[in-house]
Design a protein around this motif. Structure first.
Motif, PDB file in Angstrom:
ATOM      1  N   TYR A   1     -44.079  18.660 -47.422  1.00  0.00           N
ATOM      2  CA  TYR A   1     -45.489  18.488 -47.912  1.00  0.00           C
ATOM      3  C   TYR A   1     -46.815  17.985 -47.321  1.00  0.00           C
TER       4      TYR A   1
ATOM      5  N   LYS B   1     -52.176  19.015 -53.732  1.00  0.00           N
ATOM      6  CA  LYS B   1     -51.108  19.111 -52.801  1.00  0.00           C
ATOM      7  C   LYS B   1     -50.817  20.505 -52.309  1.00  0.00           C
TER       8      LYS B   1
ATOM      9  N   ARG C   1     -47.785  22.451 -49.661  1.00  0.00           N
ATOM     10  CA  ARG C   1     -46.276  22.964 -49.823  1.00  0.00           C
ATOM     11  C   ARG C   1     -46.215  23.422 -48.852  1.00  0.00           C
TER      12      ARG C   1
ATOM     13  N   TYR D   1     -43.608  13.826 -54.503  1.00  0.00           N
ATOM     14  CA  TYR D   1     -43.518  14.087 -53.226  1.00  0.00           C
ATOM     15  C   TYR D   1     -44.439  12.521 -53.836  1.00  0.00           C
TER      16      TYR D   1
END
Length: 231
Positions: free
Chosen positions: A46, A67, A69, A219
């Motif tokens: 991440y 997010k 990643r 995460y």
């Protein structure tokens, strides 16, 4: 670039209840082709801003958040998936782009110029965002996943367990990493993903299971655990 728009619900479950529900879903849903005896392994790296912007937005419950990643399923793979998940109201939009192993390694080192070589506009968007907002690798999360699918409504139910993480190394392709537990081994995460509505026979099985809704992502769980261990 692949794009998926769906609703997602996450729940905390103990392993006994998880096994019971998994056995029930196996009778009425399609087992993911990659499922083994215990599932298949996922490893994600991440990224976040220098001031932990995405992590803080999630904890604060911001309506619009994201997010970013890199994800892979085998450390020996010659590629990884660059993914961006964005919360939009009740829906989650996930976009993904396959990048080479060499480019994935460059991204883990904070060099995003390789994204400009990909013709997909999503790659250019990721480059601009990650470069402008100074995204950097923050944590690697690894876990086992068992997944079931209902094609009628693109329903996907996953069970994640043995969730571990590290902030000591960002070598995504390392055969082994020094990982610390994010959840105790007796708990796991149930994720229910669907478009529009959940079919009643699946909804009834999930509702009957003993679980509590989880308000944070893997995460955030990993990042919180890492910050706690560093104190």
């Amino acid at each position: 670039m692949n794009e998926v728009l769906r609703q997602e619900k996450k729940y905390l479950m103990n392993m006994v209840d998880m096994r019971l529900l998994s056995g029930q879903l196996r009778k009425v849903m399609i087992s993911d082709a990659h499922n083994g005896a215990l599932g298949y392994r996922i490893r994600s790296l991440y990224f976040d801003t220098l001031n932990e912007g995405d992590y803080e937005n999630k904890l604060d419950g911001m309506e619009l958040r994201r997010k970013i990643r890199l994800r892979l399923y085998d450390p020996q793979s010659d590629f990884a998936m660059l993914e961006m998940k964005q919360k939009e109201g009740s829906n989650q939009k996930k976009r993904s782009l396959r990048v080479s192993r060499e480019d994935a390694l460059a991204l883990t080192q904070g060099d995003y110029r390789c994204l400009l070589e990909y013709p997909d506009p999503f790659a250019a968007e990721c480059y601009g965002l990650m470069h402008y907002r100074c995204y950097r690798p923050k944590t690697i999360v690894e876990y086992l996943r068992e997944a079931y699918i209902a094609k009628e409504n693109k329903i996907r139910i996953t069970f994640d367990h043995q969730i571990v993480a590290t902030e000591a190394s960002f070598d995504l392709f390392a055969p082994k990493l020094n990982l610390y537990p994010v959840l105790d081994p007796f708990n796991g995460v149930l994720e229910v993903k669907y478009n529009g509505f959940l079919l009643s026979y699946i909804k009834n099985l999930v509702n009957a299971a003993n679980r509590s809704e989880l308000s944070v992502s893997k995460y955030c769980l990993a990042r919180s655990a890492g910050l706690k261990f560093s104190l």
